[in-house]
Design a protein around this motif. Sequence first.
Motif, PDB file in Angstrom:
ATOM      1  N   ASP A  97      17.568  -6.717 -10.190  1.00  0.00           N
ATOM      2  CA  ASP A  97      17.983  -6.725 -11.985  1.00  0.00           C
ATOM      3  C   ASP A  97      18.309  -7.894 -11.952  1.00  0.00           C
ATOM      4  OD1 ASP A  97      16.570  -4.228 -12.048  1.00  0.00           O
ATOM      5  OD2 ASP A  97      18.735  -3.474 -12.044  1.00  0.00           O
ATOM      6  N   LYS A  98      18.844  -8.835 -11.706  1.00  0.00           N
ATOM      7  CA  LYS A  98      19.612  -9.633 -11.591  1.00  0.00           C
ATOM      8  C   LYS A  98      18.945 -10.899 -11.648  1.00  0.00           C
ATOM      9  CE  LYS A  98      24.449  -8.153 -11.706  1.00  0.00           C
ATOM     10  NZ  LYS A  98      25.782  -7.748 -10.539  1.00  0.00           N
ATOM     11  N   THR A  99      17.499 -10.779 -10.871  1.00  0.00           N
ATOM     12  CA  THR A  99      16.957 -12.154  -9.542  1.00  0.00           C
ATOM     13  C   THR A  99      16.127 -12.395 -11.201  1.00  0.00           C
ATOM     14  OG1 THR A  99      15.162 -12.883  -8.438  1.00  0.00           O
ATOM     15  CG2 THR A  99      15.037 -10.907  -9.461  1.00  0.00           C
ATOM     16  N   THR A 100      15.808 -14.296 -10.441  1.00  0.00           N
ATOM     17  CA  THR A 100      15.599 -15.482 -12.313  1.00  0.00           C
ATOM     18  C   THR A 100      14.565 -15.221 -11.680  1.00  0.00           C
ATOM     19  OG1 THR A 100      15.596 -16.904 -10.956  1.00  0.00           O
ATOM     20  CG2 THR A 100      17.586 -15.958 -13.005  1.00  0.00           C
ATOM     21  N   LEU A 101      13.348 -15.247 -10.115  1.00  0.00           N
ATOM     22  CA  LEU A 101      12.532 -15.224 -10.039  1.00  0.00           C
ATOM     23  C   LEU A 101      11.396 -13.872  -9.932  1.00  0.00           C
ATOM     24  CD1 LEU A 101      10.261 -17.418  -8.834  1.00  0.00           C
ATOM     25  CD2 LEU A 101      11.514 -17.198  -6.486  1.00  0.00           C
ATOM     26  N   LYS A 102      10.685 -13.897 -10.481  1.00  0.00           N
ATOM     27  CA  LYS A 102       9.530 -12.393 -10.982  1.00  0.00           C
ATOM     28  C   LYS A 102       8.614 -12.967 -10.092  1.00  0.00           C
ATOM     29  CE  LYS A 102      13.007 -10.937 -13.290  1.00  0.00           C
ATOM     30  NZ  LYS A 102      13.470  -9.356 -12.392  1.00  0.00           N
ATOM     31  N   LEU A 103       7.928 -12.093 -10.193  1.00  0.00           N
ATOM     32  CA  LEU A 103       6.320 -12.264  -9.556  1.00  0.00           C
ATOM     33  C   LEU A 103       5.464 -12.156 -11.184  1.00  0.00           C
ATOM     34  CD1 LEU A 103       5.952  -9.335  -6.983  1.00  0.00           C
ATOM     35  CD2 LEU A 103       6.641 -11.717  -6.809  1.00  0.00           C
ATOM     36  N   SER A 104       4.088 -13.040 -10.408  1.00  0.00           N
ATOM     37  CA  SER A 104       3.612 -12.962 -11.765  1.00  0.00           C
ATOM     38  C   SER A 104       3.064 -11.742 -12.465  1.00  0.00           C
ATOM     39  CB  SER A 104       2.662 -14.086 -11.279  1.00  0.00           C
ATOM     40  OG  SER A 104       1.297 -13.595 -10.129  1.00  0.00           O
ATOM     41  N   LYS A 105       2.367 -12.085 -13.163  1.00  0.00           N
ATOM     42  CA  LYS A 105       1.248 -10.591 -13.867  1.00  0.00           C
ATOM     43  C   LYS A 105       0.224 -10.156 -12.662  1.00  0.00           C
ATOM     44  CE  LYS A 105       2.065 -11.488 -18.563  1.00  0.00           C
ATOM     45  NZ  LYS A 105       0.956 -11.191 -19.426  1.00  0.00           N
ATOM     46  N   SER A 106      -0.489 -11.178 -11.757  1.00  0.00           N
ATOM     47  CA  SER A 106      -1.602 -10.836 -10.569  1.00  0.00           C
ATOM     48  C   SER A 106      -1.117 -11.292  -9.540  1.00  0.00           C
ATOM     49  CB  SER A 106      -2.700 -10.905 -11.248  1.00  0.00           C
ATOM     50  OG  SER A 106      -3.197 -10.961 -12.023  1.00  0.00           O
ATOM     51  N   PRO A 107       0.466 -10.470  -8.625  1.00  0.00           N
ATOM     52  CA  PRO A 107       0.514 -11.018  -7.528  1.00  0.00           C
ATOM     53  C   PRO A 107      -0.770 -10.892  -6.441  1.00  0.00           C
ATOM     54  CG  PRO A 107       2.028  -8.704  -8.361  1.00  0.00           C
ATOM     55  CD  PRO A 107       0.792  -9.377  -9.060  1.00  0.00           C
ATOM     56  N   ASP A 147       0.863  -1.445  -0.017  1.00  0.00           N
ATOM     57  CA  ASP A 147      -0.345   0.173  -0.356  1.00  0.00           C
ATOM     58  C   ASP A 147       0.603   1.179   0.202  1.00  0.00           C
ATOM     59  OD1 ASP A 147      -2.068  -1.546   0.184  1.00  0.00           O
ATOM     60  OD2 ASP A 147      -2.498  -1.327   2.716  1.00  0.00           O
ATOM     61  N   ARG A 148       1.727   0.993   0.838  1.00  0.00           N
ATOM     62  CA  ARG A 148       2.942   2.534   0.567  1.00  0.00           C
ATOM     63  C   ARG A 148       3.400   2.747  -1.101  1.00  0.00           C
ATOM     64  NH1 ARG A 148       5.640   0.785   4.979  1.00  0.00           N
ATOM     65  NH2 ARG A 148       7.393   0.130   4.187  1.00  0.00           N
ATOM     66  N   GLU A 149       3.997   1.748  -1.465  1.00  0.00           N
ATOM     67  CA  GLU A 149       4.879   2.310  -2.440  1.00  0.00           C
ATOM     68  C   GLU A 149       2.923   1.687  -3.958  1.00  0.00           C
ATOM     69  OE1 GLU A 149       7.927   1.783  -2.600  1.00  0.00           O
ATOM     70  OE2 GLU A 149       8.004   1.720  -0.544  1.00  0.00           O
ATOM     71  N   LYS A 150       2.104   1.649  -3.371  1.00  0.00           N
ATOM     72  CA  LYS A 150       1.427   1.226  -4.413  1.00  0.00           C
ATOM     73  C   LYS A 150       1.384   0.250  -5.981  1.00  0.00           C
ATOM     74  CE  LYS A 150      -1.167   5.067  -3.156  1.00  0.00           C
ATOM     75  NZ  LYS A 150      -0.195   5.335  -2.151  1.00  0.00           N
ATOM     76  N   SER A 151       2.756  -0.939  -5.163  1.00  0.00           N
ATOM     77  CA  SER A 151       2.729  -1.931  -6.406  1.00  0.00           C
ATOM     78  C   SER A 151       3.324  -3.069  -5.506  1.00  0.00           C
ATOM     79  CB  SER A 151       3.876  -1.375  -7.023  1.00  0.00           C
ATOM     80  OG  SER A 151       4.268  -2.358  -7.787  1.00  0.00           O
TER      81      SER A 151
END
Length: 734
Positions: free
Chosen positions: A619-629, A504-508
């Motif tokens: 920038d280097k991580t291979t584990l990204k969040l889904s489109k609806s995290p 909520d603080r970061e809006k994302s």
Amino acid sequence: MNINRTARIASIIEKRRPLARKIEGVEANLKSLASALRNLEENRNQLLTRVDDANVIGQLKEIDFSTIQLSIATELEALGKLRVRFSRDTLNIGVVGRARQGKSRLLQSLTGLTAAEIPDGDRQHCTGVRSTIHHNPSVETHGEVWFYSERSFLDEVLSPYYEKLRLGAKPMTIQDFASQPLPPLPNDLRGFAEYGAMYEHLSGYHANLEKYRHLLREPSPRRIARDEIRQYVAQDNLAGERIYFNYLAVREVKIVCNFPNAEVGQIALVDMPGLGDTGIGDAERLVKTLGQDVDAVLFVRMPKSSGDYWADVDVRLYDTASTALVDLPLKLWSFMVLNQTGADSKNGDNSKNCQDLAGDIAKKHINVSEWAIANCANSEEANKVLDRVLEYLAANITALDQQYASSCQERLSQLQSAVKAELDKARNALGQAKQPAETAQFEVLFDQLWNNLTSGLEKLLRNLGTQIGEQDLDFKAEVEAAIETCRNDTGIPSSLEEIEVSRDREKSYEIAYNKYLNEIRAHLSQHFLSLDNGLKRSLDRVKFQVVEVLIEQGRLGGLTEARGGEFLGEIAEQLPEQLIPGQPSRLKFGFQILSEFMLSYRGMIQHRIRTCLNGLTPDKTTLKLSKSPNAQQVMVSLKTLHDEAVYECEKALGKLLCEPSQAAFAIVEEFLDRVLRAEGVKIEWRIFLNEERSTVWPCEFEQLGERTRLRREWLDAVERAAATNQSDSMQFLN
């Protein structure tokens, strides 16, 4: 001609100043030399109680410090006079004569002052204080008075009476002098008129103390107006009445006025109280003034009209003045004025007697540069005499200064040679540092030590070589502790609610996720900083093993109380920069290398750990969040990446567990290369241990150790004195 003379006098004064500064430096060096020799004297006295060699004792006693110290004191006094002479702003002409010879009249004629400022009289002594009269056309006539302090009055005025008249204990304070009656004159002195008159002088100081005592507490200088001057320099008023006592507390008066002859330039006339009275210390003060404050002396003598001759008192006055400067014969800087009086004066016409005394002056060995017959009360005649004196000074003072200074410089050179001779005796007084038997004993002991030391260090290196492939236990324990901390203290959010707040603080969720990655990476990496502790313990253990060999097999433990790694640094500090002249010490370098060697997390490990943390870098991580995290996905991803990072770090560190053992072996091998195997290093060990033999082998060299210490302290004191006796430090003439 006078204008040119004035400029020459000003130039002479200006050229003197650099010499004054150089002399000041020589004085400071002489004082340092005296201090160094006093220290050497104390050292010699201690040595005499500690050595039992009759030959050494005899040589120590032959060193003559007392004569040198007396010479230094003499030269400091002479240099002080020379420095004062060259520091003055004026050329000073001292006017000297017995009482009632016309000295004050001459000064009045030269300065334009009157009897109100320069007392004269026809009865008893009138002037009581030395006055220095400065020509300054830019100011009104005034005076400056310097008083004795109570202490200086006791020491310089009263004490000489007590000593000369043998009156017993001198008063310690002015109150003692005031409250106690004067001791009686000793019986064996009472029959002598001179001693009786001296005692009456002292009685005058005592009886009139309350009339001048307050001035002994006054600050100096005190500025006084023209009409006040007589009250501080004279004993009587213009009417001849003895009503003034201030002069008894006055050390000196400076009078500033405009001389009638405006072209005299930068000169001052020094008026000494007339001699011939029976005050104690007058002659001594005359000599001191002439030696320190005067460039030329003008004697004044008034022959009686009824017939006169050069009396013993005249010769004694000249002889007294001639002792002021031993380096400059008085005849080169003195003049005689025969005061001529007319038939209308109280003395009558003495012209013929002036001529007679002028003709006989050489026969009495009263040798002066020039003599003149002049009426001292006549301003024109008096100024002609002054012109002749100033012309002589302008033409000759530089040569006189050079002669005076050269005599002092020559004596300083002689003093240096004398000091050098005594210091050479001192250097050789204790004989040779080592005896043949001692040298042979050292060689045997050194050979044993070298074999033990090399054997011990080589054995240690072999043991370390067998451990190259083994894990270092200290480092391993620290790695395990760090991994455990990483697992227990993750830095991951403690709840899904905390993640929601961040979202909520970061809006994302993605922004919050990336921020958590950076925070967790930073949190995780700090846990590995503690690996420095394990590396340090590992290396300290190895250094301790090396030091054990150096102490047990190399017998170096007595050189310092430090142990472990600090021991190595202390030995490195003690080793000189060069043991073999012209070559940097290989031995010192070896100890420095091992002492300063460090294993560090940042230098050895950190770059490997940073690679293992790439998964926690956004920038280097291979584990990204889904489109609806959501918060649950963020939590799981963070834990997964953290666990992977810890696993990678543990795996990377596991490969490094042997490196401390390898590094230890390498640095110890490097140490041995420097201190055992390098060319010439064995010679350096021999030189170093020879100097420290009494510490390394205390039982074998106990007496030698004491002798070595005493010898070292003695030679150090000798060299400190020699350093202050360098030729350039005693030079003030080019």
